[in-house]
Structure formats: structure tokens, C-alpha cells
Enzyme design. Structure first.
Site, PDB file in Angstrom:
ATOM      1  N   TYR A   1      -5.973   0.256  -9.360  1.00  0.00           N
ATOM      2  CA  TYR A   1      -5.294   0.240  -8.067  1.00  0.00           C
ATOM      3  C   TYR A   1      -5.241  -1.159  -7.460  1.00  0.00           C
ATOM      4  CZ  TYR A   1      -4.584   1.296  -3.085  1.00  0.00           C
ATOM      5  OH  TYR A   1      -4.128   1.318  -1.792  1.00  0.00           O
TER       6      TYR A   1
ATOM      7  N   VAL B   1       2.566   1.711  -3.523  1.00  0.00           N
ATOM      8  CA  VAL B   1       1.672   2.144  -4.601  1.00  0.00           C
ATOM      9  C   VAL B   1       1.050   3.506  -4.313  1.00  0.00           C
ATOM     10  CG1 VAL B   1      -0.454   1.586  -5.864  1.00  0.00           C
ATOM     11  CG2 VAL B   1       1.213  -0.216  -5.342  1.00  0.00           C
ATOM     12  N   GLU B   2       0.659   3.718  -3.068  1.00  0.00           N
ATOM     13  CA  GLU B   2      -0.007   4.977  -2.718  1.00  0.00           C
ATOM     14  C   GLU B   2       0.914   6.181  -2.870  1.00  0.00           C
ATOM     15  OE1 GLU B   2      -3.060   5.846  -1.593  1.00  0.00           O
ATOM     16  OE2 GLU B   2      -4.038   3.914  -1.320  1.00  0.00           O
ATOM     17  N   SER B   3       2.141   6.073  -2.376  1.00  0.00           N
ATOM     18  CA  SER B   3       3.008   7.256  -2.297  1.00  0.00           C
ATOM     19  C   SER B   3       4.406   7.043  -2.854  1.00  0.00           C
ATOM     20  CB  SER B   3       3.146   7.685  -0.830  1.00  0.00           C
ATOM     21  OG  SER B   3       3.841   6.681  -0.092  1.00  0.00           O
TER      22      SER B   3
ATOM     23  N   VAL C   1       0.840  -1.195   0.000  1.00  0.00           N
ATOM     24  CA  VAL C   1       0.000   0.000   0.000  1.00  0.00           C
ATOM     25  C   VAL C   1       0.879   1.251   0.000  1.00  0.00           C
ATOM     26  CG1 VAL C   1      -1.565   1.369   1.452  1.00  0.00           C
ATOM     27  CG2 VAL C   1      -2.064  -1.044   0.992  1.00  0.00           C
TER      28      VAL C   1
END
Length: 203
Positions: free
Chosen positions: A186, A98-100, A95
Site C-alpha cells: 500500500y 488507491v483506497e477506493s 489515498v
């Protein structure tokens, strides 16, 4: 707001929220009773959750842009947060990647912040005062994933869809991945990132 308000009971309430306006306010009264409403009808009420009607507008990497590893110090913080809240550390690592792209100062056009790209209402819900502080952000993100895993019976695909687009969206679309282009990209991207981290750990 007392942390007890951010328990699975709140998540059940979210399932009943109106698709048009899904703000949830809550407070604990003098008898210790939890009170929830879609309007702040009592001066003690605080906003606990807000449905922003869509994903967070993060930049999702291509397969070629996925990370092979994370900085060692960050891994230690991730593993500590995952252990504290009894979730899979690989899930939290993926997470974050991928998120940041492991950037604690990342911010999306919709206002998602930090390593796990917490929306302001989600950060407030989990008591994260500074979403750009790595440890606070990871703790809030891990707690949110823990609650989503409980809500969606450990269905990681639905958990990831909810993390990106909000749990109310997943519920509104019949406990399935919402038809948002970002969310549909996502979920498999995070699953692919998890697989990479697991392979790297074995090698």
C-alpha cells in the site's frame, strides 16, 4: 462525543494501548477533563478508536491500474477538504485513488467504507455519520490524515502505513511500516500514485 476528544492527545494515548486489546474509550467530565480508558468504565464513555490488528483488506491496484486523473467534481471536493484541514491535496487524492478507485460506495471485506475507506470506528471518531457520502468521507479522511501527520512528524510513509493498518500498529512495530503484506504494498503504491498526479498536474 465532542470533537475535542479526537485531538492529538488521543493519539498519544493510543501509543500506550495494549497490543492485545487497543480499544480506547473517552468522555469529558463535568469539570471539562478528558478521560480515556481501554474499558467503558463510565456510562458517558464512547468508543473512540479500535485496533483491528491488521490492514483493511482493500484491493491495491498494480502500477498499471493507477489512475491518471480523478473526476473534476470529486477533485473540487477533495481540494476543499484538504484545504479545510491544511493537508496536501495530492496526498488525499492519491489515498482516494488507491483506497477506493474513487468509488464512494466502495466497501472492503473488513468493513472499510467509501472514498477513503474509513473503518466504522474511525468514521465514528471523526463524526462521519454516513461514510458513503463523499463530502463527509473526505472530511473524515482529511482530518485523520492531518492527525497522523502530526503524530508521525510529517513522515508520509508512516502516515500511509497508519492509514492502512492503524497508528497503533506503526507504533507497535517501532515507528516503522508494519510487516503486513497489504501495508507493505500500500505505502509505495500511494506514493507512486502521488507522483503520477503531480506529473499530470505539471503537464
Amino acid at each position: 462525543m465532542k470533537p475535542a476528544l479526537a485531538q492529538p492527545l488521543l493519539l498519544v494515548l493510543l501509543a500506550l494501548a495494549s497490543p492485545a486489546r487497543a480499544d480506547v474509550y473517552g468522555f469529558i467530565d463535568e469539570r471539562g477533563v478528558h478521560n480515556y480508558s481501554d474499558i467503558p468504565s463510565d456510562p458517558r464513555a464512547r468508543l473512540l478508536w479500535r485496533d483491528l490488528n491488521g490492514p483493511k483488506a482493500i484491493g491495491i491496484p498494480s502500477s498499471a491500474g493507477l489512475m491518471k486523473s480523478l473526476p473534476a467534481e470529486l477533485v473540487r471536493h477533495i481540494e476543499a477538504a484538504a484545504s479545510a484541514h491544511a493537508i496536501d491535496a495530492v496526498l488525499l487524492k492519491a489515498v482516494v485513488a488507491v483506497e477506493s478507485h474513487a468509488n464512494p460506495k466502495a466497501r472492503s471485506p473488513k468493513g472499510a467504507m467509501g472514498l477513503t475507506q474509513l473503518m466504522p470506528a474511525t468514521a465514528a471518531r471523526y463524526g462521519v455519520r454516513n461514510a458513503y457520502d463523499a463530502r463527509q468521507n473526505l472530511d473524515g479522511g482529511a482530518r485523520y490524515l492531518r492527525d497522523l501527520l502530526k503524530l508521525f512528524n510529517n513522515d508520509v510513509k508512516l502516515v500511509l502505513a497508519a492509514f492502512n493498518a492503524g497508528e497503533n500498529a506503526v507504533i507497535r512495530y517501532g515507528h516503522s511500516i508494519p510487516p503486513y503484506a497489504e501495508t507493505k504494498r500500500y505505502v509505495p503504491t500511494v506514493l507512486e500514485q502521488m507522483a503520477i498526479f503531480r506529473r499530470e498536474a505539471r503537464s
